[in-house]
Design a protein around this motif. Structure first.
Motif, mmCIF file in Angstrom:
data_model
loop_
_atom_site.group_PDB
_atom_site.id
_atom_site.type_symbol
_atom_site.label_atom_id
_atom_site.label_comp_id
_atom_site.label_asym_id
_atom_site.label_seq_id
_atom_site.Cartn_x
_atom_site.Cartn_y
_atom_site.Cartn_z
ATOM 1 N N PRO A 81 -3.661 -0.723 9.111
ATOM 2 C CA PRO A 81 -2.865 -0.182 8.001
ATOM 3 C C PRO A 81 -1.666 -1.094 7.710
ATOM 4 O O PRO A 81 -1.038 -1.580 8.640
ATOM 5 N N SER A 82 -1.402 -1.300 6.432
ATOM 6 C CA SER A 82 -0.345 -2.251 6.087
ATOM 7 C C SER A 82 1.041 -1.661 6.385
ATOM 8 O O SER A 82 1.269 -0.464 6.233
ATOM 9 N N GLY A 83 1.939 -2.527 6.778
ATOM 10 C CA GLY A 83 3.308 -2.107 7.131
ATOM 11 C C GLY A 83 4.194 -2.031 5.900
ATOM 12 O O GLY A 83 3.739 -2.300 4.791
ATOM 13 N N PRO A 84 5.473 -1.667 6.073
ATOM 14 C CA PRO A 84 6.393 -1.498 4.943
ATOM 15 C C PRO A 84 6.600 -2.800 4.151
ATOM 16 O O PRO A 84 6.692 -2.769 2.935
ATOM 17 N N GLU A 85 6.590 -3.926 4.859
ATOM 18 C CA GLU A 85 6.814 -5.213 4.188
ATOM 19 C C GLU A 85 5.701 -5.484 3.166
ATOM 20 O O GLU A 85 5.970 -5.814 2.006
ATOM 21 N N ALA A 86 4.468 -5.324 3.618
ATOM 22 C CA ALA A 86 3.314 -5.556 2.742
ATOM 23 C C ALA A 86 3.302 -4.545 1.602
ATOM 24 O O ALA A 86 3.011 -4.885 0.456
ATOM 25 N N ASP A 87 3.612 -3.300 1.925
ATOM 26 C CA ASP A 87 3.624 -2.254 0.887
ATOM 27 C C ASP A 87 4.646 -2.582 -0.197
ATOM 28 O O ASP A 87 4.392 -2.362 -1.385
#
Lengths: 249, 593
Positions: free
Chosen positions: B401-407
């Motif tokens: 699952p993508s982290g906050p940075e990627a989001d």
């Protein structure tokens, strides 16, 4: 693809045994080989245990609407196929006469097989006819077995004269002595004189031998049941010499 | 008689044992099918003669991307008397592309129908790595068409033990051949993996005896416990050792949404490119095929292009920190790929002029040695902590699952559709502007720069391909590819003539024979001629790319959207702004009048 016709005007000179043994040697050396038994007596088919039957007979076969492949049968020798004889072959002349360009007929029929075969042997019936004319046209070489007798030599000269009168492409004639009995003075005399009178004669010759006759009971070429005998080795030498004179592509 | 020489005969193939000959019917033998009980069952109706037992080892080959399998072909090797017999034939498995049963059914002969389906054969002393290593002949011609520059490697090895019987008619003539077979499949790459395939019975037809074959099949049909098998030996063996045929694709597959923020496309394209890099690492390490290095490198270059495109959006994020790593990857893969290109070119030259083979052996050996050294360096780089850290950092950002940075990146930026069109149009303008400036006197460097511009444009079109219907975007991609091909060939020839001179000097220093040096000299000459030829073609290629039709096509696809207005000076040069362009055919700057 090279086409070798085994032919003689005379009967009983060992054409079929020659055709079967040469075809066998050719296949065993790795060449895709076809033997076409053109003789209604069907001796070559008998030697290879194939029933002499061509569906539709010679009429359908010569018409050329279907490729010859349709009638081929694999022999029990790897790489050797047979186009069997059929009793209807006795009418071959009539059937050839009925079509256009009868002398070119066999050559035309064989042409498509070049993709599949390296060598074709034609085991011809003893006669001189329209069928043999068509054979001469199709063949690259005419292998002629001769028993060393005066009558045989006479027919050989007749054949050469006849072929010399024909126009068009000339097949190479390769005569050799067959059924030679060196105990007979006559055989010795004729055989020894041949190189001077007929320099075109092949050096190899096949002795008269009961081993060759056994092909009829074994129903197989010599290499299958008597590979190291004198006649088997003689046939091998003959095939080598033929290939030197008229090489397979 | 005037019969032409038989092209494609398999005369030399006599005696070579061939698996899965056409027309064979294959049955799996269950409990009721042991030869011990089946032979008496068949004997009740026909005369059977046993043949001696045989054992064979077969190896099936393919390229890493299963080109032969996908073309419906099987390449098999079989050792006999110290030589290797190689067969290329259609797959006998029904439903696979090469399924021979259809053509057989039509022709009604055991030989099979179309010429293309005829098996090709060669006997070799040494197994080939590439099709071009084979001796001249039909097998090589057919293989080269399909495998191109791909390496051939063993995919499955099969140890067979066979017992044959002849079915005889009343003349004691063979009319059908029966072969009982047991096989063990092994994975050539993993010594421990082996699987037994179970007993089979092959019913082999004999030409001219179709009825006997049909009768044998009918008789076998009455017997419970045996069932026909559709798949051929290779398919069964591959399945048994668990090798999957995986389609290999190098084009991008990301499906993008024009309404989503531009950042979302960055993330999905980056993910895909990173996955391609990872997928090719094993192939590079094991040196399965030069294509792995190529695909890896293309993914790295596309990634860098993606970073350049999104530099404003990712500024200050953790992604920015990955860029030096990708630059490093580009550097470490360069030398191996350059040498691969050299070797591919050399192989092509040798295929055209086999008579030069001997003279070019020293050059080939030198190239191979250099390539080995560079490849070892590349593997070292992939074993290093630099790659491990880069991989871990990229995985952290990209793997779901993508982290906050990627989001955050994914949610940023303007709507993708118009933004992407704008970037494409800008890149297009750049190519057009630079291309038109090139004249016959321009230095080669200028063409090289144009090549890089064209590559950027191509990457952009490929990134955003899914935003447009294929029939609209594919012709544009094709036209840029054509231009790029010309520029690429020009550049390759330029680089090659330079490096071949260098290699020639090295060979001379090593004390190579004069013939070898002369042969290298001829290669340099040919490279120069290629360079000049491509250079001469450039204007025509560029004119086609920059034609009114192409401009209109580009405008239709990309300028129709809400595009920020171009400045007046830009609009004058804008290839997408059709009506303001000079008339077609009028001499333009850089174009030969």
């Amino acid at each position: 693809m090279k086409v070798y016709a085994v032919y003689s005007i005379k009967g009983g000179v060992g054409k079929t045994a020659t055709a079967v043994n040469l075809a066998d040697l050719s296949a065993r050396s790795g060449l895709q080989t076809l033997l076409w038994d053109l003789d209604p007596q069907a001796a070559a088919s008998f030697y290879l245990r194939v029933k002499p039957k061509v569906r539709g007979g010679v009429a359908k076969l010569l018409r050329g609407r279907r490729r010859l492949d349709r009638w081929l049968r694999a022999s029990d020798i790897e790489g050797l196929a047979l186009l069997p004889a059929d009793f209807s072959y006795r009418h071959m002349d009539l059937e050839l006469q009925a079509g256009k360009k009868p002398r070119r007929r066999l050559a035309r029929l064989l042409e498509p097989l070049a993709k599949r075969f390296d060598v074709v042997f034609l085991d011809c019936p003893p006669s001189i006819s329209l069928a043999s004319e068509s054979v001469f046209r199709a063949a690259d070489a005419v292998v002629t077995p001769l028993v060393p007798t005066p009558l045989s030599m006479r027919t050989h000269v007749q054949l050469l004269k006849h072929l010399g009168c024909r126009g068009g492409k000339q097949a190479r004639v390769l005569p050799f002595f067959n059924l030679v009995d060196r105990r007979k003075k006559l055989h010795r005399a004729i055989q020894d004189a041949a190189p001077i009178e007929h320099p075109d004669f092949l050096e190899s010759w096949i002795p008269y031998s009961s081993t060759v006759e056994r092909m009829g009971t074994e129903r197989a070429p010599l290499s299958a049941f008597a590979p190291r005998t004198h006649p088997a080795l003689a046939y091998a030498a003959l095939w080598d010499e033929i290939q030197k004179r008229v090489p397979v592509d | 008689m005037g019969i032409r020489k038989g092209e494609g005969r398999e005369s030399a193939a006599r005696g070579a044992w061939r698996p899965d000959a056409p027309g064979e019917a294959v049955f799996s033998l269950g409990r009721g099918g042991a030869p011990r009980s089946l032979v008496p069952f068949l004997r009740a109706e026909a005369t059977l003669r046993a043949l001696p037992r045989e054992s064979h080892t077969l190896v099936y080959y393919d390229t890493f991307d299963w080109r032969l399998h996908r073309a419906g072909l099987r390449l098999t090797s079989h050792e006999e008397n110290g030589l290797t017999a190689l067969w290329l034939q259609r797959s006998a498995s029904p439903g696979e592309p090469g399924d021979a049963s259809r053509s057989r059914a039509r022709s009604g002969s055991a030989k099979g129908g179309a010429g293309r389906g005829r098996p090709a054969f060669a006997r070799v002393a040494k197994l080939p790595s590439f099709a071009s290593d084979l001796p001249e002949g039909r097998l090589r011609r057919r293989l080269e068409r399909i495998t191109d520059v791909r390496r051939l490697h063993p995919v499955v090895r099969i140890d067979l033990s066979r017992r044959g019987y002849r079915v005889l008619d009343d003349e004691q003539k063979t009319v059908v051949k029966l072969v009982f077979e047991r096989a063990v499949a092994r994975d050539p790459a993993v010594p421990g993996i082996a699987a037994e395939l179970g007993g089979t019975l092959r019913v082999v037809p004999v030409a001219g005896y179709r009825k006997a074959h049909a009768a044998t099949l009918r008789r076998l049909g009455e017997r419970p416990g045996i069932a026909p098998i559709g798949a051929d030996l290779a398919s069964r063996a591959l399945a048994a050792i668990g090798r999957e045929v995986v389609a290999h694709r190098s084009e991008l597959r990301s499906e993008l949404d024009a309404r989503s923020p531009a950042g979302a496309a960055f993330l999905s394209l980056h993910r895909e490119l990173f996955a391609t890099m990872r997928d090719n690492v094993r192939g590079i390490r094991e040196d399965l095929d030069p294509e792995h290095v190529h695909d890896f490198r293309v993914a790295v270059r596309r990634t860098r292009s993606l970073y350049r495109l999104y530099r404003d959006l990712i500024a200050g994020t953790a992604f920015e920190a990955l860029l030096p790593g990708f630059k490093w990857l580009g550097r470490v893969t360069n030398p191996t790929r350059d040498l691969d290109v050299h070797l591919i070119e050399l192989r092509e030259q040798l295929a055209k002029r086999p008579e030069e083979r001997d003279a070019l052996l020293p050059l080939e050996a030198l190239l191979r040695e250099k390539r080995r050294v560079e490849w070892e360096r590349l593997v070292e780089a992939l074993d290093s902590s630099t790659w491990a850290e880069l991989e871990a950092a990229a995985a952290e950002l990209l793997d779901p699952p993508s982290g906050p940075e990627a989001d955050r990146v994914a949610a940023s930026g303007p709507p993708l559709g118009p933004w992407a069109s704008d970037r494409i149009v800008r890149a297009l303008r750049r190519v057009a502007r630079h291309g038109r400036r090139i004249s016959d006197d321009s230095p080669g460097e200028k063409l090289h720069e144009l090549r890089l511009d064209a590559k950027r444009l191509r990457y952009l079109l490929e990134f955003f391909r899914s935003l447009h219907p294929a029939e609209e975007i594919d012709p544009l991609l094709k036209s840029i590819k054509r231009l790029q091909q010309n520029l690429g060939r020009f550049n390759d020839a330029r680089v090659q003539s330079r490096s071949l001179r260098e290699l020639g000097r090295e060979l001379a220093a090593q004390g190579s024979h004069g013939d070898a040096l002369l042969a290298v000299g001829r290669l340099v000459e040919r490279a120069e001629r290629r360079r000049e030829r491509e250079r001469a073609r450039f204007h025509e290629r560029f004119r086609r790319f920059d034609s009114r039709t192409q401009r209109e096509r580009f405008r239709r696809v990309f300028a129709a959207g809400e595009r920020p207005a171009a400045t007046p000076s830009e609009a004058a040069r804008d290839p997408a702004a059709g009506p303001t362009r000079p008339a077609e055919g009028a001499p333009q700057r850089g174009e030969r009048a």
